[in-house]
Structures are given as C-alpha cells and as structure tokens.
Design a protein around this motif. Structure first.
Motif, PDB file in Angstrom:
ATOM      1  N   LYS A  96       0.828  -1.213   0.000  1.00 56.92           N
ATOM      2  CA  LYS A  96       0.000   0.000   0.000  1.00 56.92           C
ATOM      3  C   LYS A  96       0.860   1.259   0.000  1.00 56.92           C
ATOM      4  CE  LYS A  96      -4.108  -2.139   0.929  1.00 56.92           C
ATOM      5  NZ  LYS A  96      -3.726  -3.451   0.334  1.00 56.92           N
ATOM      6  N   LEU A  97       0.344   2.315  -0.621  1.00 62.11           N
ATOM      7  CA  LEU A  97       1.041   3.602  -0.633  1.00 62.11           C
ATOM      8  C   LEU A  97       1.008   4.218   0.762  1.00 62.11           C
ATOM      9  CD1 LEU A  97       2.413   5.836  -2.325  1.00 62.11           C
ATOM     10  CD2 LEU A  97       0.146   6.721  -2.847  1.00 62.11           C
ATOM     11  N   ARG A 100       2.748   7.587   2.721  1.00 66.44           N
ATOM     12  CA  ARG A 100       3.694   8.235   1.800  1.00 66.44           C
ATOM     13  C   ARG A 100       2.969   9.184   0.858  1.00 66.44           C
ATOM     14  NH1 ARG A 100       6.655   3.212  -0.816  1.00 66.44           N
ATOM     15  NH2 ARG A 100       4.658   2.241  -0.341  1.00 66.44           N
ATOM     16  N   GLY A 101       1.672   8.934   0.641  1.00 68.40           N
ATOM     17  CA  GLY A 101       0.942   9.749  -0.322  1.00 68.40           C
ATOM     18  C   GLY A 101      -0.043  10.712   0.304  1.00 68.40           C
ATOM     19  N   SER A 102      -0.558  10.366   1.498  1.00 68.93           N
ATOM     20  CA  SER A 102      -1.622  11.191   2.057  1.00 68.93           C
ATOM     21  C   SER A 102      -1.652  11.031   3.566  1.00 68.93           C
ATOM     22  CB  SER A 102      -2.958  10.763   1.463  1.00 68.93           C
ATOM     23  OG  SER A 102      -3.133   9.370   1.619  1.00 68.93           O
ATOM     24  N   ARG A 107      -7.716   9.532   4.548  1.00 72.17           N
ATOM     25  CA  ARG A 107      -8.114   8.234   3.979  1.00 72.17           C
ATOM     26  C   ARG A 107      -9.167   7.531   4.838  1.00 72.17           C
ATOM     27  NH1 ARG A 107      -2.656   7.579   3.983  1.00 72.17           N
ATOM     28  NH2 ARG A 107      -2.770   5.796   5.379  1.00 72.17           N
TER      29      ARG A 107
END
Lengths: 226, 257
Positions: A96-97, A100-102, A107
């Motif tokens: 899973k990201l 690192r992304g949000s 989420r």
C-alpha cells in the motif's frame, strides 16, 4: 443540465458532502458556544437559560429539522460515496502507498465519521430525547420553570465510561474536521493558493479548539470543576 | 556516486490477458548495475527469460526520457517507484541495494484493465480528452502566436498543468481510483488560456461526464495523486476544476435546444 445530473456526477456527489459538511460545521459553532455557558461558574444558570431559549424558540425548532436533514444527507451520502469509491478498484495492491501519499485521517474519513455517528446515537439518547420527549427535571430560574439540563449533564458525566466515550468521539471529530474543513472548500471550488493556505490553517485551528472545548465539558463535569 | 552491482529478488505481477486471473511470480536478477534505469533492469530480465524460452514480462515503455507517460509500474507500493517527480524510466537502480526484494504491480483500477502482466489499458484517458480536451481553431493562414495577449502568470499556470503526460499515476495512487488530477490538468490547461474560452463550459461538463462513464471514482482531496505525479502537478488544479464545473453547471446560461 438537469439537477439530477449535476448532483450525481463525481463532483456533484462531493458538492453534497462538502456543503452539508460546512452546514454541520456551522451547527458545531452554535453548539459549542452555547455549551460553553457551563463554565460561567454560576451553577448552570446561564447554561439553563440558553438551553431554555433553544428549547422554546420556534425558529430553532424549524432549524432543528433542517439540521437533521443535514445530518441525514451527510451520513447517507458519505456511506454511498465510500461504497462507490471502494468499488472502483476490484483488485487491490500487495504493497500500500499509505502515509507516503496522504495523511491517514484523509483516507479514514469514513471510519472517523462512523465513530462520530455512533457517538451521536448515544448523545441523542442521553440529551436530545430527554429534552424533547421523555422530560428533564425542572428548575426555577428568574421565576420561570426550565429544564435543568445542567443537572442532567452533571449526572450523565459522573460516570467515567461516558466521559471516555465523549473524549474518544471528540478526538475522532477533530481528525474528521481537520480534513473535512479544508476539503469542503476545495470541493466547492476555492483554488486561490493564498486562500487555500489560510483555510487549511483556520481549519486546523477550528477543529482543535472546537473538539477540545467539547471534550473538556464532560471532563470538567467529571472532575467537579463546574 | 560510486558504481556498484546488485542481485535482486523481484515479485512481479504476471497475468496472461485481461480475462485470466493473475498472480505474483518471484524472479531473480543478478549483476544489475547501479547506473541502469529500472526499465533497463527489466530488459536484462526479459533477455534472460527469452533465452530460457520463457514468456518475457510485458510492460509499457516508449520514450524512456520521462515525457511519454507510458511506463506504468507500481513499485514497492508507489507509482513510478520511490523517487519524487520521476517516471519509471527515470528511476535508477541506485535507488536500491544489493539483496533487495522489489514488488512490481500494474496500475490497479477498474477503468485501467490489465492487458498483460504490467501493461494496462489507459484508453479511458483518451476518451476523456476526446470529450472536451480540444479548442476550435480557424483554418487558413497560421495566426501570429503573440496576437492574443496572455497574462504571464496564466501562461505559467497553464503550462504547469499542460506538463501532464497522462501516465495515470494519479489514478493508481488514489484510494478512490479517481482521475480528477488528470482531468483537472487537462481542463485547467485550456481554461486558463483565451484560446480555450469558447468551449470552456462544455469542456468541464463533458470531460467530467466521460470520467464518470469510464468508472473512475470521486475526489476526496487526500493528496496522494499530487504526491506521486511525475510532473508534480498540484492538487490545487482539482479545486480549479471544481470551480470550472460549478460555474458551468450553476452560473451559466443553458443552451436551448
């Protein structure tokens, strides 16, 4: 373009979320402001007067209906969006990201919202239903009979488990608002970067202050500060 | 930077075609140079697989200089790998150490069905562009490029949006498989310029309608798209697209049929 087309498009669905969310935020301002009267240190006189006004005003009765509609729309649309968005990726990723992304709270808005909603049911049962339907012990203030909401709070918040539920709910509300506040403005189309930065900071400040104030109410009752 | 070689374990998604079920296959690659690009490492792997009479790993690639947007690998949980602002072809093997295990997956979204292994079908993006990503131009002699004045900041903002190469990393990273950053870049790029003004309203409405038809999700402003975009396109363009859409849907006259 038909209304039904606008509000069922990818952006329209989010507009419903954002606008109802902003409306609920405006309700939070009133709710937290009114409840802050418990800290007037007058044995609940000011708070009971404020609660009496809210209880007897016709305008407030009408706004209450709109408020419940707002809750209903925000919750139902939130569930629908969560299900629809999840269905857009049938096969998930092995790795899973993640963060690192949000940010995690952006989420898990659905989860945070669900916690707040479960709290709401308890909260309605403890305060709204007695005040509106089953009745609250009266108190005489300035020669008028009023519901002793202050005393109801004192009794309710003498139980530790209730206080813990309220603090957890306020913590969830805080993270829900930190994302929701600025996301709502983005959704309605504020794109000027100077305003976006201002909105982001205001949103964080608002979320922390409002949630902390709400959380401190049961805590200060439990610890007999008021 | 010092040159070194490494041996790696790859866990690669293998899928015969869009109809079949895929699975991960563990493959070893040896003696990989730190100077190689990630795709060159796959070339080495595929050469070996071909020599052994096995099926090479299918992956998309074209320019190998970061401008075509074809290379679409989801490496260790991040589109285009660990580096920021780069495509897979610009990722060098010096990002990895000897003995590393690397998980490589295709873009995952219903709107991007797997064609084979790591290749996905991104023609959904083409159809979004066709729905409104164009301007009307008169035929005849070419007009003077400087005939229409454009504010510098608008030209800059438009250019930053036009940098989108349509790779689909935004969709791959988004928890909702939303194509909003892509669509926002395409809408903003034209909406900011006077040349894009005649179709401004229909563009926003039609491209969003097509985006929905292709099966992409809604935007919840998490920012994952912005974090992985190889062209570092800002999520603020999504807010601009929302504004374009709201203005087109609510604030403008309807065309009477």
């Amino acid at each position: 373009m038909k209304w039904s087309e606008i509000f069922t498009s990818a952006i329209g669905k989010k507009l419903v979320m954002g606008l109802s969310g902003l409306f609920l935020i405006s309700f939070l301002v009133i709710h937290v402001g009114l409840n802050a009267c418990i800290w007037a240190n007058d044995g609940g006189v000011m708070f009971n007067k404020a609660a009496h006004f809210m209880d007897t005003s016709v305008v407030i009765r009408i706004i209450e209906v709109v408020l419940f509609a707002g809750f209903f729309i925000h919750i139902i649309q939130g569930i629908v969006l969560e299900i629809q968005n999840r269905s857009k990726r049938k096969t998930g990723y092995q790795v899973k990201l993640g963060n690192r992304g949000s940010k995690w709270n952006s989420r898990y808005m659905g989860l945070l919202g669900t916690i707040v909603f479960m709290f709401l049911i308890i909260h309605w049962k403890q305060f709204w239903i007695p005040s509106r339907f089953t009745g609250v012990n009266p108190v005489m203030i300035d020669g008028k009979e009023m519901q002793n909401m202050f005393n109801l709070m004192k009794v309710t918040f003498s139980e530790l488990w209730v206080v813990i539920i309220y603090v957890v709910a306020c913590y969830s509300l805080c993270w829900h608002l930190i994302h929701g506040f600025q996301s709502a403005f983005r959704t309605i189309g504020v794109y000027n970067s100077r305003y976006l930065s201002l909105i982001n900071k205001t949103g964080i400040g608002f979320s922390v202050i409002v949630s902390l104030a709400f959380a401190m109410m049961p805590v200060s009752m439990y610890l007999n500060w008021v | 930077m010092e040159h070194y070689t490494m041996n790696l374990t790859l866990k690669v998604w293998r899928q015969k075609n869009s109809a079949s079920n895929g699975r991960f296959e563990t493959l070893e690659v040896k003696n990989i140079s730190s100077e190689m690009s990630f795709l060159e490492m796959f070339d080495v792997l595929n050469e070996r697989l071909v020599n052994e009479g096995k099926d090479p790993v299918a992956f998309d690639h074209d320019c190998r200089e970061g401008i075509c947007g074809m290379c679409s690998m989801y490496i260790n949980g991040r589109p285009h790998g660990p580096w920021h602002g780069t495509t897979t072809c610009q990722l060098h093997m010096r990002a990895f150490k000897d003995g590393d295990t690397i998980v490589v997956e295709p873009w995952r979204a219903n709107a991007f069905p797997v064609i084979k292994d790591l290749m996905v079908d991104r023609t959904a993006f083409d159809r979004i562009i066709q729905a409104g990503g164009y301007i009307s131009v008169n035929t005849g002699n070419a007009v003077d490029g400087n005939a229409i004045p454009i504010e510098r900041y608008k030209a800059e903002k438009s250019f930053a949006a036009a940098a989108c190469i349509g790779c689909g990393a935004c969709v791959a990273a988004c928890k909702n498989s939303s194509a909003m950053l892509f669509t926002a870049a395409k809408v903003s790029h034209l909406a900011l310029l006077p040349q894009g003004d005649p179709e401004r309203k229909t563009r926003a409405l039609n491209m969003i309608a097509q985006m929905d038809k292709e099966g992409f999700g809604s935007c919840t402003n998490t920012g994952a798209c912005e974090a992985v975009c190889p062209k570092e396109i800002s999520i603020d363009y999504i807010a601009r697209l929302n504004s374009e859409y709201v203005s087109a849907a609510f604030l403008q006259d309807e065309e009477k049929e």
